[in-house]
Design an enzyme around this catalytic site. Structure first.
Site, mmCIF file in Angstrom:
data_model
loop_
_atom_site.group_PDB
_atom_site.id
_atom_site.type_symbol
_atom_site.label_atom_id
_atom_site.label_comp_id
_atom_site.label_asym_id
_atom_site.label_seq_id
_atom_site.Cartn_x
_atom_site.Cartn_y
_atom_site.Cartn_z
ATOM 1 N N ASP A 1 -20.020 4.646 9.045
ATOM 2 C CA ASP A 1 -18.559 4.500 9.076
ATOM 3 C C ASP A 1 -17.990 5.624 9.920
ATOM 4 O O ASP A 1 -18.444 6.761 9.857
ATOM 5 C CB ASP A 1 -17.989 4.535 7.661
ATOM 6 C CG ASP A 1 -16.518 4.115 7.625
ATOM 7 O OD1 ASP A 1 -16.230 3.005 7.154
ATOM 8 O OD2 ASP A 1 -15.646 4.905 8.087
ATOM 9 N N ASP B 1 -18.981 -4.967 8.591
ATOM 10 C CA ASP B 1 -17.752 -5.072 7.787
ATOM 11 C C ASP B 1 -16.660 -4.259 8.486
ATOM 12 O O ASP B 1 -16.115 -3.313 7.922
ATOM 13 C CB ASP B 1 -18.045 -4.537 6.380
ATOM 14 C CG ASP B 1 -16.941 -4.888 5.398
ATOM 15 O OD1 ASP B 1 -16.072 -5.703 5.746
ATOM 16 O OD2 ASP B 1 -16.944 -4.341 4.282
#
Ligand SMILES: Cc1cc2nc3c(=O)[nH]c(=O)nc-3n(C[C@H](O)[C@H](O)[C@H](O)COP(=O)(O)OP(=O)(O)OC[C@H]3O[C@@H](n4cnc5c(N)ncnc54)[C@H](O)[C@@H]3O)c2cc1C
Lengths: 540, 516
Positions: B325, B377
């Site tokens: 991330d 995602d």
């Protein structure tokens, strides 16, 4: 005089000297470097009374002289066909106009072009370019088809370009939507003409405007345009809209380093009509680009050269002898030696060839009459921390142009990165052809102007658009690249330059290859002549 | 022009020289601060004539104010106040350039105000210096008129020296910040020197010396570290310290709680509601993982909330999960905040999980091994930068890191509200060489939501049972997910090509219509 008056006076004097950008750079501690590739060596050669004596000898099958796109393409072709008995001599600047720079900031490296930065989708005729691109993995499938499939990371990402017009950004390079109807109508007329010229063929059945240029039709009706300047042709055809002329002048300076009045009408139309390449996975008119510009291609070509066969060094004299070609070379440590080759490819800019090939006239090229004028260029690489603030809702594009400016805008080196977040730093590369006066005056400027003035030229467009406050606080380093002889200018009459034609067809021990042979310089032309020279060597 | 030196009446010759030297230094500093401010402002704001003239104006006016204020100092306090003022000028003037740089680096709006306040304050203090020196000398009954002229001479000489040194030597070699610190130290030096030499008639000398010493060390530190100082200050810039609302360099993270509903917003867009996020995350993870019983390594791109990881960790066969991330604040928040850790069941603290903070594209360009499942995602493709995460080159990078027979699953916005965008992602995956199996689920807080499962081999059958506990998924709901009803028929779309970024355009158009 009272203390207060004195302080006031001395500060005011200082104020006048502090407004120039160099003082500002220094004051903010931003490092500046100014490069003049090839200039010191070139002038040394020009001013030399006597050449040094060689201290050694070396021999090879083929000597490729010059490490620009032409020389590299020749090396690629030879190596690819299994012919590896050659040496490539780089000269003052490996990769030539396709060289690039790298700034390192901490662990990150930021590459940016020092010259050539993009390649249009190759036309059908540019089979050599398609072959190169397929070899380098840029074309993924069907290289010689109507619409090859390209590696998308090299196809310029959207938004591609924008123009700053009347204080706001507009998509694409023509602010068509912001124009009065009469002007817009002329834009449409010009576009329609170009669209028809793209597919038009001459009486000999060839495309009117092709890349490489030698594949173009010889139909005299159209070749007659080469006797006119582009400005004169536009006038004759009733193109008067200021915004159109400004745009075309920009295009002309961008591609040829000279304005509308200084280039052949044929060349002006060629710029627009010859670039008709298509891709399976991009819009028509897309271009290929990389963070370091065309150096990615130069590097890819260079990988074909077997280890140890690429030399740093400079050709001082090239002479054909009975058994081959003798090249007097100076290596990077200043040692002089003779390179004996069975054959040699002179992939040097013609203004250099004119100095180092004493017998150039013997090949049909008389430098005094045939040497194309060349345009001086200024390229600036500005390393920025973060990105300057844009107007609300406007996206930075890859190519950013200020309508009506003498500069040619800037490209963004990190544009093609596959990143969700913006990188911590970026490089904006600004371009400017010194096309206001004669090329000589431009070269004088490059040679003599104080750094301050050069810096101001390089920053002019960005300073018009961005808040100086925001721009200056982000600047981390500045590199200026001055190219006195950037590229040949296609003046009216260039198509029929007999000297160029002679060098193009030379097929003896010494062969010639360089973008200049086409009378104008782009990757496709440089690669074409490199390829032709190599193929001549392979044949015989 | 220079008056012949006169003998001071009561002042010892040495002290006399000290004072005169101090005047020279004080005068240099006074001009230096003005020049630093003027140069800085013209470097940063441009238009140097404007900057210098306004700064000079402000500074001269302030000096006038200072001279006036100096009258309110009582004669017997003159020496002590002079020392205090030197210390103050040293601090304020010394820090001024760095302070202005920092203000400028962070916020451009109040820069001018801060600039003029600083210039004014320094001006006031500098304006008090010379009158106070005069009065000190006067008090020592020096031959006043001679002294005045000598003081003024040295005052001018100091100013002259700086006006030459500054543009020629100091600004180019030291830069503005260091020049500021240098003169600050000189001012403090004067204060220390004066305090020491007049120690006999001053009270509390050691306190003064201590104070001056500390300031001197601070300024010297600033001088040495001025580069790093600017850098540090920048890094600590973002973020107001509210526990659940934070602006990071990448986004604004807001977590809200209403009764038992925790919600995460990024840049104002809802990412999940704890009431129904299980639907979203079960659907994201389980169809693929249940079909890969031998899977060991999983890669999650985006998804810094750890909720997808929570679902993945339910499988005992998984040895390692790598979460990439962009935003360390995001993963940090979901590793440390108690209610959020409760929500993701401590997924990000699990031994099997490795958290990497990097840009997915950059990370995938490296040599990172291969994975049996990759879960993409990412945030919706609402701008050109995010659009690149849904592109052929990006999917090709993922293929490079996909084990043979592995799957890629992509959160793909809503096939109901943004059908063009959804099917564009599907087309892009196909263009990148994948087989695709699109599916969707109803998440009450989002509406109908879409995913695309992709693999390099043909043949995927939606699982009819799950080896792990699920709240929403079973054979029936799964079968339903892979069916698209007639009002969700795929429109004709182009793949997302970076040259045109069609996905971003589709996404804007589709959602634009929903909102209208
Ligand atoms: C500012 C600028 C921007 C450009 N942008 C583009 C672009 O975007 N796209 C595009 O297609 N084209 C562009 N061009 C055109 C560019 O010139 C061509 O693309 C191409 O790089 C030319 O290659 P070349 O081999 O013909 O010549 P050059 O690049 O000129 O190479 C000449 C080589 O000869 C070497 N050399 C010189 N003297 C000697 C000597 N005495 N001995 C040995 N070696 C020597 C040099 O070191 C150099 O390696 C640009 C040119 C300029 C100046």
């Amino acid at each position: 005089m009272r203390r207060r008056d004195f302080i006031g006076l001395s500060a005011a004097t200082l104020a006048l000297s502090a407004c120039e950008p160099l003082a500002r750079l220094r004051g903010l501690g931003i490092p500046l470097s100014v490069l003049r590739p090839g200039m010191a060596d070139g002038h040394r050669l020009r001013d030399a009374i006597k050449l040094p004596e060689p201290g050694g000898e070396l021999s090879t099958g083929v000597a490729i002289l010059g490490g620009g796109i032409a020389g590299l393409t020749a090396a690629w072709r030879l190596a690819r066909e299994g012919y590896t008995d050659f040496i490539l001599l780089d000269g003052p600047e490996p990769d030539g106009n396709a060289a690039a720079t790298r700034f390192s900031v901490g662990a990150e490296n930021y590459a940016a072009p020092r010259g050539a930065h993009y390649l249009p989708l190759p036309s059908r005729e540019s089979t050599h370019v398609r072959e190169i691109l397929a070899d380098l993995g840029v074309i993924r499938a069907n290289p010689q088809s109507e619409r090859p499939e390209y590696d998308e990371s090299a196809l310029v990402h959207s938004p591609e370009e924008r123009v700053w017009y009347q204080g706001a950004w507009h998509e694409d390079l023509l602010p068509t939507r912001a124009l009065p109807e009469a002007e817009a109508a002329q834009h449409r007329r010009f576009e329609a003409l170009i669209a028809s010229l793209r597919t038009a063929r001459g009486a000999d059945g060839r495309k009117l405007f092709a890349i490489p240029i030698v594949e173009s039709s010889r139909d005299p009706v159209w070749r007659a345009l080469d006797r006119l300047s582009f400005a004169a042709w536009l006038r004759r055809e009733g193109y008067t809209a200021p915004s159109l002329l400004t745009y075309l002048d920009y295009a002309s300076r961008d591609d040829y380093g000279a304005g509308l009045a200084g280039i052949s009408a044929w060349a002006g139309l060629h710029y627009f009509a010859a670039r008709d390449g298509r891709a399976a996975n991009a819009e028509p008119g897309a271009v290929l680009t990389w963070p370091d510009g065309l150096q990615t291609l130069a590097r890819g070509l260079g990988k074909y050269i077997p280890a140890g066969q690429r030399y740093a060094g400079y050709a001082l004299r090239i002479e054909e002898g009975r058994n081959g070609v003798r090249v007097l070379c100076r290596d990077k440590d200043g040692k002089v030696y003779t390179l004996n080759a069975r054959r040699a490819i002179c992939a040097l800019p013609l203004h250099v060839a004119a100095r180092v090939v004493p017998n150039l006239a013997g090949y049909g090229f008389d430098a005094r009459r045939h040497l194309p004028e060349s345009a001086p260029w200024l390229v600036g690489n500005i390393l920025l921390r973060g990105f300057p603030k844009e107007q609300a809702g406007v996206n930075l594009a890859w190519d950013n142009v200020v309508h009506g400016s003498r500069g040619l805008g800037w490209v963004v080196s990190t544009h093609q990165d596959l990143r969700a977040a913006r990188p911590a730093h970026t490089v904006f590369t600004t371009y400017r052809a010194l096309a206001d006066a004669t090329p000589r005056a431009g070269r004088d400027l490059l040679q003599r102007a104080p750094d301050t003035e050069l810096l101001a030229l390089a920053l002019e467009d960005m300073e018009q658009v961005y808040h100086p406050l925001d721009l200056w606080r982000r600047m981390q380093a500045v590199e200026l690249i001055l190219r006195g002889h950037g590229m040949a200018i296609p003046r009216p009459g260039y198509l029929d330059n007999p000297g160029l034609a002679a060098l193009r067809s030379t097929d003896g021990r010494l062969l010639f290859a360089h973008g200049d042979l086409s009378g104008y310089s782009v990757f496709e032309e440089a690669a074409w002549w490199g390829d032709i020279a190599a193929q001549r060597i392979l044949k015989g | 022009m220079f008056p012949a030196p006169a003998k001071a009446v009561t002042l010892p010759a040495m002290l006399d020289r000290v004072l005169i030297l101090s005047v020279f230094v004080v005068a240099s500093c006074g001009l230096a601060y003005e020049l630093v401010a003027g140069a800085l402002a013209s470097y940063l704001l441009g238009d140097s004539v404007l900057q210098f003239s306004t700064i000079i104006g402000c500074y001269l006016f302030a000096m006038g104010v200072g001279a006036h204020l100096s009258r309110y100092v009582r004669d017997e306090d003159a020496l002590a106040r002079f020392i205090d003022i030197e210390l103050l000028v040293g601090v304020l003037g010394g820090l001024s350039a760095t302070l202005l740089f920092l203000v400028f680096a962070w916020m451009s709006a109040p820069f001018r105000s801060v600039l003029y306040v600083v210039v004014f304050l320094v001006g006031v203090l500098v304006g008090m210096e010379i009158p106070l020196v005069m009065r000190v000398l006067n008090r020592h009954r020096a031959a006043f008129s001679e002294l005045v002229s000598r003081v003024l001479t040295f005052d001018y000489l100091g100013a002259l020296a700086v006006s030459l040194l500054f543009p020629l030597l100091l600004a180019p070699t030291l830069g503005l910040a260091r020049t500021g610190f240098l003169f600050g130290m000189l001012n403090v030096g004067v204060a220390l020197w004066t305090a020491w030499h007049f120690r006999a008639e001053l009270g509390g000398v050691s306190r003064r010396l201590l104070r001056g010493g500390v300031i001197l060390i601070l300024l010297a530190g600033g001088f040495l570290l001025s580069d790093r100082l600017t850098h540090w200050a920048e890094q600590g810039l973002f973020g107001d310290d509210i526990v659940f609302a934070r602006s990071t360099p990448y986004q604004r993270i807001v977590v809200t709680r209403w009764q038992d509903d925790i919600r995460l917003y990024l840049n104002g867009n809802l990412q999940f509601s704890s009431r129904d996020e299980h639907r979203y995350h079960e659907a994201l993870v389980h169809p693929a993982l249940a079909a890969l019983p031998g899977a060991r390594r999983v890669l999650v791109l985006g998804g810094g909330d750890g909720l997808a990881v929570r679902e993945i960790l339910k499988y005992k066969n998984i040895d390692s999960v790598t979460l990439v991330d962009l935003d360390p604040e995001m993963t940090g928040l979901f590793t440390t905040s108690a209610p959020l850790v409760a929500l993701n069941a401590g997924a990000l603290r699990d031994k099997r999980v490795k958290v990497v903070n990097a840009d997915a594209g950059q990370w995938l360009e490296g040599d990172v091994g291969s994975f049996d499942l990759i879960v993409a995602d990412f945030p919706d493709p609402s701008n050109y930068a995010l659009g690149k995460l849904y592109s052929v080159p990006m999917y090709r990078l993922m293929t490079r890191h996909l084990a043979a027979g592995g799957y890629l699953v992509v959160q793909s916005t809503s096939p109901y509200f943004a059908p063009h965008a959804y099917w564009c992602i599907d087309a892009t995956l196909r263009e990148a060489g994948f087989q695709t199996w699109p599916y969707h689920v109803y998440v009450p807080s989002f509406g109908e939501w879409g995913y695309i499962l992709a693999g390099t081999r043909p043949g995927f059958t939606p699982p009819s049972q799950y080896p792990v506990a699920t709240r929403y998924l079973n054979a029936a709901t799964t079968a339903e997910m892979f069916r698209f009803p007639p009002d969700m028929t795929p429109p004709v779309v182009e793949p997302n090509r970076l040259n045109s970024q069609s996905l971003v355009r589709y996404f804007e158009q589709d959602w634009g219509q929903v909102i209208r």
